[in-house]
Design an enzyme around this catalytic site. Structure first.
Site, short mmCIF file in Angstrom:
data_model
loop_
_atom_site.label_atom_id
_atom_site.label_comp_id
_atom_site.label_asym_id
_atom_site.label_seq_id
_atom_site.Cartn_x
_atom_site.Cartn_y
_atom_site.Cartn_z
N CYS A 1 -11.31 -2.40 14.44
CA CYS A 1 -11.58 -3.84 14.53
C CYS A 1 -11.71 -4.34 15.96
O CYS A 1 -12.36 -5.37 16.20
CB CYS A 1 -10.47 -4.62 13.83
SG CYS A 1 -10.19 -4.14 12.12
N LYS B 1 -15.81 -10.13 7.17
CA LYS B 1 -14.77 -10.97 6.58
C LYS B 1 -15.34 -12.28 6.03
O LYS B 1 -14.75 -12.89 5.14
CB LYS B 1 -13.69 -11.27 7.63
CG LYS B 1 -12.84 -10.08 8.03
CD LYS B 1 -11.93 -9.63 6.90
CE LYS B 1 -11.05 -8.47 7.30
NZ LYS B 1 -10.21 -7.97 6.20
N GLU C 1 2.08 1.63 -3.55
CA GLU C 1 1.00 2.12 -4.40
C GLU C 1 0.72 3.59 -4.14
O GLU C 1 0.47 4.37 -5.08
CB GLU C 1 -0.26 1.29 -4.16
CG GLU C 1 -1.44 1.69 -5.04
CD GLU C 1 -2.70 0.89 -4.74
OE1 GLU C 1 -3.65 0.99 -5.53
OE2 GLU C 1 -2.73 0.17 -3.71
N SER D 1 -7.58 1.31 -2.75
CA SER D 1 -6.33 0.61 -3.04
C SER D 1 -6.59 -0.75 -3.67
O SER D 1 -7.54 -1.45 -3.31
CB SER D 1 -5.53 0.42 -1.74
OG SER D 1 -4.43 -0.43 -1.94
N CYS E 1 -8.56 -2.42 3.62
CA CYS E 1 -8.51 -3.50 4.61
C CYS E 1 -9.87 -3.89 5.15
O CYS E 1 -10.07 -5.03 5.57
CB CYS E 1 -7.61 -3.09 5.78
SG CYS E 1 -5.91 -2.77 5.30
N GLU F 1 -16.19 -11.31 2.60
CA GLU F 1 -15.02 -10.93 1.81
C GLU F 1 -14.37 -12.12 1.13
O GLU F 1 -13.97 -12.05 -0.04
CB GLU F 1 -13.99 -10.23 2.71
CG GLU F 1 -12.75 -9.77 1.95
CD GLU F 1 -11.68 -9.20 2.85
OE1 GLU F 1 -11.31 -8.02 2.67
OE2 GLU F 1 -11.21 -9.93 3.75
N GLU G 1 0.83 -1.21 0.00
CA GLU G 1 0.00 0.00 0.00
C GLU G 1 0.86 1.26 0.00
O GLU G 1 0.52 2.25 -0.67
CB GLU G 1 -0.94 -0.01 1.21
CG GLU G 1 -2.13 0.93 1.06
CD GLU G 1 -3.28 0.53 1.97
OE1 GLU G 1 -4.27 -0.03 1.47
OE2 GLU G 1 -3.17 0.80 3.18
N GLU H 1 -12.85 -11.54 -6.65
CA GLU H 1 -11.47 -11.06 -6.77
C GLU H 1 -10.54 -11.69 -5.74
O GLU H 1 -9.33 -11.53 -5.82
CB GLU H 1 -11.41 -9.52 -6.64
CG GLU H 1 -11.80 -8.96 -5.30
CD GLU H 1 -13.27 -8.56 -5.22
OE1 GLU H 1 -13.61 -7.70 -4.38
OE2 GLU H 1 -14.07 -9.12 -5.98
#
Length: 560
Positions: free
Chosen positions: A500, A355, A280, A317, A297, A358, A277, A363
């Protein structure tokens, strides 16, 4: 100084917003269902009623404290009212308590026991309503809803989504999505905060425990666990371990006894995320394209952006989340190992319900294989530990497996709001000096404010940063970014307030003291870490020269 008389004792108060706060300040914990300090006052459950010296009964949560007030909290009339309220709630409530996922931690159950409600005089004539199991992260059981409205207000006031609301009237009233849609048919992002505040079993986590037990029993399956940073400061809550204490070593020991083959740290994946990251971010700064860079994230935030601001989607990102980077790495290592013929299953232990969704996104497959197979929340792994007859507090601390058990303090602070930004800044400054790292922590990115801003120098320019937690706050900031009212180079967003550590999969209740202890616990892990910066992790450097060489984009990035 102003005073109230509570149960014949004077209690000083200052800026408390209601009588309930003053009562709790005095050491009396009045029961409530619908009151949360961060939500608007609803006053529906009436469990917090008190009586004044004139015999008037009122809800303490909605009454402003006044100097000279005289109140009583436990008179025979109040005891009668509270018991009657509980009895009426239970009379229209599914009472299969022994098989309920909230058994033992249900507020309704606990208050019935506390107040001695052992008999229900009224028959339950309400029809049995179907469960909503359509989503990947939560299960909604309307038969256990007590209409407290906590989930409705949290979804609207904290997250700004408004997925749930009241429908119908009178005895037919229900909490549901609009037009009686299933959760999967709504724009729910899976943050799980509705489940956190639900006092009963009306909203619970969708369980993945059984398939994990099956995998652990299969000798042809290599089960690899990864543990997220926020898990270690919360998993001990239900075992008598002090709140906020790092129980990672004890959790590792428990997982080994349960049959996990290898146990690693998602902090290692966070170190990979920082590397990619930061790279990037610098590339975007040089090109001037797609700024600000939004962090990737938090899957609930990613889905929120896709739903509400699809035109800003390209700013997120391309980096996979730490969980997904680590899963892709383990699966690639397994594909390269021709000697071990076992199937590799990656199980993530996460503080987050989103999650679970996710890992199913297209992807997050590499070469047609799912990077992470199953997600267990902290609450689920706690239940598994108890099912195995293990007392976590009695476990000796054991080390994570190598080579992916070594991580930096920068990876650990991903568990709190502002942690990702601080970790990236540590990478960018190219210095390990204590004073430089301390300077970053004082830029304004730490703390629990909903929206934080900072400006830091970098290569002759000033970087403008924003850190956001809570989706209503994110929505407010995104509108300003979209309109051009504000400009930032880098924006970190976490869907859950405080990050989190207060995720939808964490053990409840999560009160102010628990939140503070977890927050401090995460930073304590960083403070004692020998490696502070992700790029100084020697295993990370060897990976780039080994497994990752030429595969960085394939394994660590998404194609948006």
């Amino acid at each position: 100084m102003k005073y109230m008389t509570i149960n014949n004792r004077k209690v000083a108060f200052d800026d408390e917003k209601n009588v309930l706060s003053v009562i709790r300040k005095s050491g009396i914990n009045l029961p409530t269902f619908c009151y949360h300090s961060e939500l608007s006052t609803y006053g529906a459950c009436r469990m917090c009623v008190v009586e004044d010296d004139r015999g008037k009964i009122f809800a303490s949560c909605s009454e402003v404290p006044r100097d000279g007030m005289v109140i009583y909290t436990n008179t025979p009339r109040l005891q009668h009212h509270r018991k009657m309220i509980l009895e009426l709630l239970l009379s229209s409530h599914c009472r299969d308590c022994t098989t309920c996922k909230k058994n033992g931690v249900c507020t309704l159950q606990n208050l019935a026991k506390q107040l001695g409600v052992s008999y229900i005089r009224f028959e339950n004539n309400k029809p049995v309503l179907p469960l909503d199991e359509s989503s990947d992260y939560i299960v909604r059981d309307p038969n256990k809803c007590i209409l407290c409205g906590d989930c409705v207000r949290t979804c609207d006031e904290i997250q700004g989504l408004g997925i749930l609301d009241f429908a119908y009237r009178g005895s037919k009233m229900q909490v549901m999505p609009a037009f009686n849609r299933t959760m999967a048919e709504t724009d729910c992002v899976g943050c799980g905060q509705c489940r956190v505040v639900c006092p009963t079993g009306a909203i619970t986590i969708k369980q993945n425990i059984h398939p994990v037990w099956l995998a652990l029993a299969d000798k042809n399956v290599r089960v690899v666990a990864q543990i997220a940073p926020a898990v270690r400061v919360a998993v001990g809550d239900k075992f008598g371990i002090p709140k906020g204490e790092n129980a990672l070593g004890q959790l590792v020991a428990a997982l080994r006894r349960m049959g996990f083959d290898e146990i690693y740290d998602t902090n290692f994946g966070a170190d990979l995320t920082v590397m990619e990251e930061a790279k990037e971010f610098v590339e975007r700064l040089e090109s001037g394209e797609n700024l600000p860079l939004f962090t990737s994230c938090c899957p609930a935030w990613v889905k929120f952006c896709e739903n509400r601001y699809p035109n800003l989607r390209r700013h997120i990102s391309t980096c996979r989340s730490p969980q997904e980077m680590f899963g892709a790495l383990i699966k690639e290592e397994a594909r390269m190992d021709t000697e071990d013929t076992r199937k590799t299953m990656v199980v993530s232990i996460m503080p987050c319900t989103a999650k679970k969704a996710e890992i199913l996104r297209p992807e997050h497959y590499t070469d047609g294989e799912q990077n992470v197979d199953l997600v267990l929340t902290t609450t689920e792994i706690t239940r598994m530990i108890k099912e195995a007859g293990i007392d976590l507090s009695q476990m000796p601390s054991e080390a994570l497996d190598m080579p992916f058990g070594l991580s930096s303090g920068a990876g650990a602070i991903f568990g709190v709001t502002g942690g990702v930004t601080e970790a990236v800044l540590r990478r960018l400054i190219d210095s390990s000096a204590a004073e430089d790292l301390e300077r970053i922590s004082f830029t304004g990115i730490r703390g629990t404010d909903g929206i934080k801003e900072a400006t830091v120098p970098f290569q002759g320019r000033e970087l403008k940063l924003a850190v956001v937690n809570g989706l209503r706050n994110a929505d407010e900031l995104m509108k300003k970014i979209e309109s051009g009212e504000v400009y930032y180079d880098f924006v970190e967003v976490m869907a859950c307030k405080r990050g989190c550590m207060a995720g939808g999969g964490q053990p409840v209740p999560i009160g102010p003291r628990t939140k503070k202890a977890r927050f401090e616990g995460i930073y304590k892990i960083d403070s004692v870490a020998q490696i502070k910066r992700s790029n100084e992790n020697p295993i990370i450097q060897s990976l780039y020269a080994g497994i990752l060489k030429g595969k960085e984009h394939k394994l660590l990035h998404n194609e948006w």
